[in-house]
Write a protein that holds these residues in place. Structure first.
Motif, PDB file in Angstrom:
ATOM      1  N   GLY A 171       1.236  12.611  19.190  1.00 16.51           N
ATOM      2  CA  GLY A 171       1.195  13.594  18.109  1.00 16.51           C
ATOM      3  C   GLY A 171       2.335  13.510  17.130  1.00 16.51           C
ATOM      4  N   ARG A 172       3.304  12.617  17.340  1.00 12.68           N
ATOM      5  CA  ARG A 172       4.445  12.496  16.415  1.00 12.68           C
ATOM      6  C   ARG A 172       3.937  12.142  15.017  1.00 12.68           C
ATOM      7  NH1 ARG A 172       9.731  11.270  18.571  1.00 12.68           N
ATOM      8  NH2 ARG A 172      10.104  10.075  16.677  1.00 12.68           N
ATOM      9  N   GLY A 173       4.359  12.915  14.033  1.00 13.59           N
ATOM     10  CA  GLY A 173       4.063  12.599  12.638  1.00 13.59           C
ATOM     11  C   GLY A 173       2.640  12.892  12.195  1.00 13.59           C
ATOM     12  N   SER A 174       1.792  13.397  13.083  1.00 11.26           N
ATOM     13  CA  SER A 174       0.396  13.603  12.699  1.00 11.26           C
ATOM     14  C   SER A 174       0.262  14.715  11.656  1.00 11.26           C
ATOM     15  CB  SER A 174      -0.461  13.909  13.933  1.00 11.26           C
ATOM     16  OG  SER A 174       0.026  15.059  14.607  1.00 11.26           O
ATOM     17  N   GLY A 175       1.101  15.750  11.775  1.00 12.22           N
ATOM     18  CA  GLY A 175       1.041  16.826  10.791  1.00 12.22           C
ATOM     19  C   GLY A 175       1.439  16.354   9.400  1.00 12.22           C
ATOM     20  N   ASP A 176       2.518  15.552   9.331  1.00  9.69           N
ATOM     21  CA  ASP A 176       2.940  15.014   8.028  1.00  9.69           C
ATOM     22  C   ASP A 176       1.853  14.116   7.443  1.00  9.69           C
ATOM     23  OD1 ASP A 176       5.356  16.313   8.303  1.00  9.69           O
ATOM     24  OD2 ASP A 176       6.398  14.564   9.149  1.00  9.69           O
ATOM     25  N   LEU A 177       1.181  13.347   8.296  1.00  5.87           N
ATOM     26  CA  LEU A 177       0.101  12.482   7.824  1.00  5.87           C
ATOM     27  C   LEU A 177      -1.032  13.315   7.225  1.00  5.87           C
ATOM     28  CD1 LEU A 177      -1.175   9.589   7.732  1.00  5.87           C
ATOM     29  CD2 LEU A 177      -2.211  10.137   9.940  1.00  5.87           C
ATOM     30  N   LEU A 178      -1.391  14.402   7.899  1.00  2.00           N
ATOM     31  CA  LEU A 178      -2.473  15.246   7.399  1.00  2.00           C
ATOM     32  C   LEU A 178      -2.069  15.981   6.120  1.00  2.00           C
ATOM     33  CD1 LEU A 178      -3.864  16.656  10.753  1.00  2.00           C
ATOM     34  CD2 LEU A 178      -5.063  15.171   9.148  1.00  2.00           C
ATOM     35  N   ASP A 179      -0.801  16.346   5.995  1.00  2.00           N
ATOM     36  CA  ASP A 179      -0.339  16.951   4.741  1.00  2.00           C
ATOM     37  C   ASP A 179      -0.557  15.989   3.581  1.00  2.00           C
ATOM     38  OD1 ASP A 179       0.425  19.274   6.004  1.00  2.00           O
ATOM     39  OD2 ASP A 179       2.537  18.711   6.187  1.00  2.00           O
ATOM     40  N   THR A 180      -0.269  14.711   3.799  1.00  2.00           N
ATOM     41  CA  THR A 180      -0.467  13.703   2.764  1.00  2.00           C
ATOM     42  C   THR A 180      -1.951  13.541   2.439  1.00  2.00           C
ATOM     43  OG1 THR A 180       1.490  12.523   3.574  1.00  2.00           O
ATOM     44  CG2 THR A 180       0.024  11.317   2.112  1.00  2.00           C
ATOM     45  N   VAL A 181      -2.793  13.572   3.477  1.00  2.00           N
ATOM     46  CA  VAL A 181      -4.242  13.491   3.258  1.00  2.00           C
ATOM     47  C   VAL A 181      -4.705  14.628   2.359  1.00  2.00           C
ATOM     48  CG1 VAL A 181      -6.490  13.722   4.385  1.00  2.00           C
ATOM     49  CG2 VAL A 181      -4.758  12.237   5.388  1.00  2.00           C
ATOM     50  N   LEU A 182      -4.275  15.866   2.655  1.00  2.00           N
ATOM     51  CA  LEU A 182      -4.700  17.014   1.860  1.00  2.00           C
ATOM     52  C   LEU A 182      -4.248  16.899   0.413  1.00  2.00           C
ATOM     53  CD1 LEU A 182      -4.305  20.173   4.130  1.00  2.00           C
ATOM     54  CD2 LEU A 182      -6.221  18.605   3.897  1.00  2.00           C
ATOM     55  N   ASP A 183      -3.056  16.343   0.188  1.00  2.19           N
ATOM     56  CA  ASP A 183      -2.558  16.202  -1.180  1.00  2.19           C
ATOM     57  C   ASP A 183      -3.452  15.287  -2.011  1.00  2.19           C
ATOM     58  OD1 ASP A 183      -0.452  17.849  -0.601  1.00  2.19           O
ATOM     59  OD2 ASP A 183       0.963  16.209  -0.191  1.00  2.19           O
ATOM     60  N   LEU A 235       0.817  -1.205   0.000  1.00  2.00           N
ATOM     61  CA  LEU A 235       0.000   0.000   0.000  1.00  2.00           C
ATOM     62  C   LEU A 235       0.858   1.265   0.000  1.00  2.00           C
ATOM     63  CD1 LEU A 235      -2.730  -1.143   2.542  1.00  2.00           C
ATOM     64  CD2 LEU A 235      -3.047  -0.780   0.087  1.00  2.00           C
ATOM     65  N   GLY A 236       2.087   1.119  -0.406  1.00  2.00           N
ATOM     66  CA  GLY A 236       2.947   2.276  -0.481  1.00  2.00           C
ATOM     67  C   GLY A 236       3.728   2.498   0.799  1.00  2.00           C
ATOM     68  N   GLU A 237       4.278   3.711   0.911  1.00  2.00           N
ATOM     69  CA  GLU A 237       5.165   4.029   2.035  1.00  2.00           C
ATOM     70  C   GLU A 237       4.400   4.138   3.348  1.00  2.00           C
ATOM     71  OE1 GLU A 237       8.182   7.634   3.476  1.00  2.00           O
ATOM     72  OE2 GLU A 237       7.133   7.737   1.535  1.00  2.00           O
ATOM     73  N   PRO A 238       4.842   3.421   4.392  1.00  2.00           N
ATOM     74  CA  PRO A 238       4.202   3.585   5.704  1.00  2.00           C
ATOM     75  C   PRO A 238       4.501   4.971   6.268  1.00  2.00           C
ATOM     76  CG  PRO A 238       5.523   1.561   5.590  1.00  2.00           C
ATOM     77  CD  PRO A 238       5.887   2.382   4.399  1.00  2.00           C
ATOM     78  N   ARG A 239       3.507   5.584   6.878  1.00  2.00           N
ATOM     79  CA  ARG A 239       3.667   6.902   7.491  1.00  2.00           C
ATOM     80  C   ARG A 239       3.708   6.738   9.011  1.00  2.00           C
ATOM     81  NH1 ARG A 239       4.590  10.540   3.202  1.00  2.00           N
ATOM     82  NH2 ARG A 239       3.519   9.629   1.398  1.00  2.00           N
ATOM     83  N   PRO A 240       4.897   6.773   9.621  1.00  2.00           N
ATOM     84  CA  PRO A 240       4.967   6.607  11.081  1.00  2.00           C
ATOM     85  C   PRO A 240       4.228   7.728  11.793  1.00  2.00           C
ATOM     86  CG  PRO A 240       7.147   6.407  10.070  1.00  2.00           C
ATOM     87  CD  PRO A 240       6.232   6.971   9.037  1.00  2.00           C
ATOM     88  N   VAL A 241       3.456   7.366  12.792  1.00  2.00           N
ATOM     89  CA  VAL A 241       2.684   8.364  13.529  1.00  2.00           C
ATOM     90  C   VAL A 241       2.441   7.847  14.942  1.00  2.00           C
ATOM     91  CG1 VAL A 241       0.459   7.433  12.762  1.00  2.00           C
ATOM     92  CG2 VAL A 241       0.609   9.819  13.473  1.00  2.00           C
ATOM     93  N   SER A 242       2.377   8.747  15.885  1.00  2.00           N
ATOM     94  CA  SER A 242       1.956   8.409  17.244  1.00  2.00           C
ATOM     95  C   SER A 242       0.710   9.233  17.549  1.00  2.00           C
ATOM     96  CB  SER A 242       3.056   8.707  18.263  1.00  2.00           C
ATOM     97  OG  SER A 242       2.562   8.548  19.585  1.00  2.00           O
ATOM     98  N   ALA A 243      -0.444   8.587  17.454  1.00  2.00           N
ATOM     99  CA  ALA A 243      -1.696   9.297  17.729  1.00  2.00           C
ATOM    100  C   ALA A 243      -1.733   9.787  19.163  1.00  2.00           C
ATOM    101  CB  ALA A 243      -2.891   8.385  17.449  1.00  2.00           C
ATOM    102  N   LEU A 244      -1.114   9.034  20.065  1.00  2.00           N
ATOM    103  CA  LEU A 244      -1.139   9.395  21.481  1.00  2.00           C
ATOM    104  C   LEU A 244      -0.306  10.643  21.752  1.00  2.00           C
ATOM    105  CD1 LEU A 244      -2.171   8.554  24.280  1.00  2.00           C
ATOM    106  CD2 LEU A 244      -0.088   7.178  24.537  1.00  2.00           C
TER     107      LEU A 244
END
Length: 478
Positions: A182-194, A171-180
């Motif tokens: 907040g690590r990586g959540s901004g980068d994840l949302l940037d990808t969502v917007l794209d 499914l492509g590149e894994p996006r590391p994130v810590s929901a608890l």
């Protein structure tokens, strides 16, 4: 009643001007926007989907508990990032091998994925790839939708590196994130917007959008069954086990040529202080859902005696100032004796909310469900009703002349003037020379209802007592 002003015309006129200005300040046109793009959060149970939803929307809205199966329905929230708005859909745990309730939760998650514009597939970075992850990933690839692989619980750099094993899901590149954290959540949302399609332009005007109806009641009285009946399909899970719904579930439903926003809520249990974990937070979400609704449909199991909890829920709706329709569900199960007993219970026990509209229905068979929308429309009309000031004062003048207020402290209070200060809910202010007993205020309310309607809506009557010259300041409102 003009003869009772005693030289206070200027004071009352000034206060009325303040009230009218307040109404104008609150009466500006609201905004309405077209359909927003949809982002679905999916994954197997207990990988942190609801925690990620809370992180994205910036508040503890989705119920979170460290046990699988807390989220069971598709639950929608409005979110925004970098000025872009979108609809976020939280789903239950997707287990392809589940049976019973788990299978139905998985089906709801799959529906959410099929309807979304972008899918965020959440996996547990500390566990790696599981058979369930591979099965879900295979289904997601077949949807043809953009899929973002979120490696959750990557709470440190080491786990971020280890998340690379998730490439094997295809499914492509894994996006590391810590929901608890907040690590990586901004980068994840940037990808969502794209990947999101462009949202329609926001429109401003008098359109307030779909009217909002909360379905409230004790657990297992048929709220979700009613929502599915109104929608004509299974939008939310229904199960004989009480407590199936945990989060408020918003659904747009077309009825009677109009679009309505129905909010299915968790059953309100007996005492908040006895609740623990997810049930406690689910009850808090239900109260919040009631606050953003305009009218509440209180479902009651007509086959069972009216309980203290039923009455407490009705009082909660009245205290929130919401219009109310009481739906006596499971009417198909009643015999003549039970119907007679129920009528007696209603007259004897529903003394605080006799103004609520009533519909006898069966969500299971569809009996009289078509009568629900006319009752809701009538309650909303009453909720927005306004009595002209001249008519109100003429009415009160005749009422007081026929039945004066009771004497209090050796003096009889006078009603100098009255106005309806607000709507939704209707609020009346009585300018008086003294305190009016609660029984007399209830008498006024009853006569206002008899004369001007307000069926299905609470009304609030408060007093503004004129201070005696030279007396210490008193409270303006009572």
């Amino acid at each position: 009643m003009t003869g009772d002003y005693d030289g206070d015309e200027g004071l009352i006129a000034a206060e009325l001007a303040d009230l009218e200005q307040g109404e104008r300040d609150q009466g500006g046109g609201g905004g309405a926007a077209g359909p927003l793009p949809v982002v679905a959060i999916v994954g197997r149970p207990n990988v942190g989907k609801s925690t990620l939803v809370n992180r994205i929307i910036g508040r503890r809205e989705a119920v979170v508990e460290d046990v699988p199966g807390v989220t069971r329905d598709r639950v929608t929230y409005e979110a925004s990032w970098r000025g872009r708005r979108f609809t976020l859909v939280d789903t239950g745990g997707w287990d392809p091998d589940a049976t019973g309730m788990g299978l139905r939760i998985a089906e709801q998650a799959q529906v959410a994925a099929e309807l979304a514009d972008v899918i965020v597939f959440v996996v547990d970075a500390t566990v790696g790839v599981t058979d369930a992850d591979e099965a879900v990933g295979a289904v997601l690839r077949r949807t043809g939708k953009p899929v973002i692989l979120a490696a959750n619980k990557a709470d440190n750099p080491q786990l971020e590196l280890e998340s690379s094993v998730l490439w094997s899901l295809g499914l492509g590149e894994p996006r590391p994130v810590s929901a608890l954290h907040g690590r990586g959540s901004g980068d994840l949302l940037d990808t969502v917007l794209d990947l999101l399609p462009e949202a329609p332009p926001e429109q401003f005007g008098g359109d307030r959008g779909p009217r909002r109806i909360a379905l409230v009641g004790k657990p297992n009285v048929g709220k979700s069954s009613l929502l599915n009946r109104l929608a004509g399909e299974e939008r939310v899970l229904v199960d004989p086990m009480a407590g199936t719904t945990r989060d408020p579930v918003d659904e747009l439903i077309e009825l009677g040529g109009k679009t309505w926003r129905f909010i299915d809520t968790a059953g309100i249990r007996r005492r908040e202080r006895e609740l623990k974990g997810a049930d406690f937070y689910a009850t808090m979400r239900t109260k919040a859902a009631l606050e953003r609704a305009e009218v509440a449909v209180v479902l009651i199991d007509a086959s069972q005696p009216l309980s203290e909890q039923d009455l407490r829920i009705m009082s909660m709706v009245a205290d929130a100032g919401r219009a109310m329709v009481i739906a006596f569900n499971k009417w198909d199960l009643l015999d003549e004796e039970r119907r007679y007993d129920l009528e007696r219970e209603i007259k004897r026990r529903m003394t605080r909310t006799p103004w609520a509209l009533r519909v006898n229905i069966s969500a299971k068979t569809g009996r009289n469900v078509e009568k629900l929308v006319p009752a809701i429309e009538r309650a909303l009309e009453s909720w927005s009703n306004r009595v002209p000031t001249a008519k109100l004062n003429q009415f009160l003048g005749e009422l007081v002349a026929a039945t004066p207020p009771p004497v209090r402290g050796g003096k009889q209070p006078k009603i100098l003037f009255a106005t309806q200060a607000d709507v939704e809910p209707p609020r009346f202010i009585l300018f008086t020379t003294g305190f009016l007993e609660e029984t007399y205020r209830r008498f006024i309310e009853r006569r206002i209802r008899e004369t001007y309607g307000f069926d299905g809506s609470p009304i609030v009557i408060s007093m503004r007592i004129r201070e005696r010259r030279g007396a210490p300041p008193a409270a303006k409102y009572r």
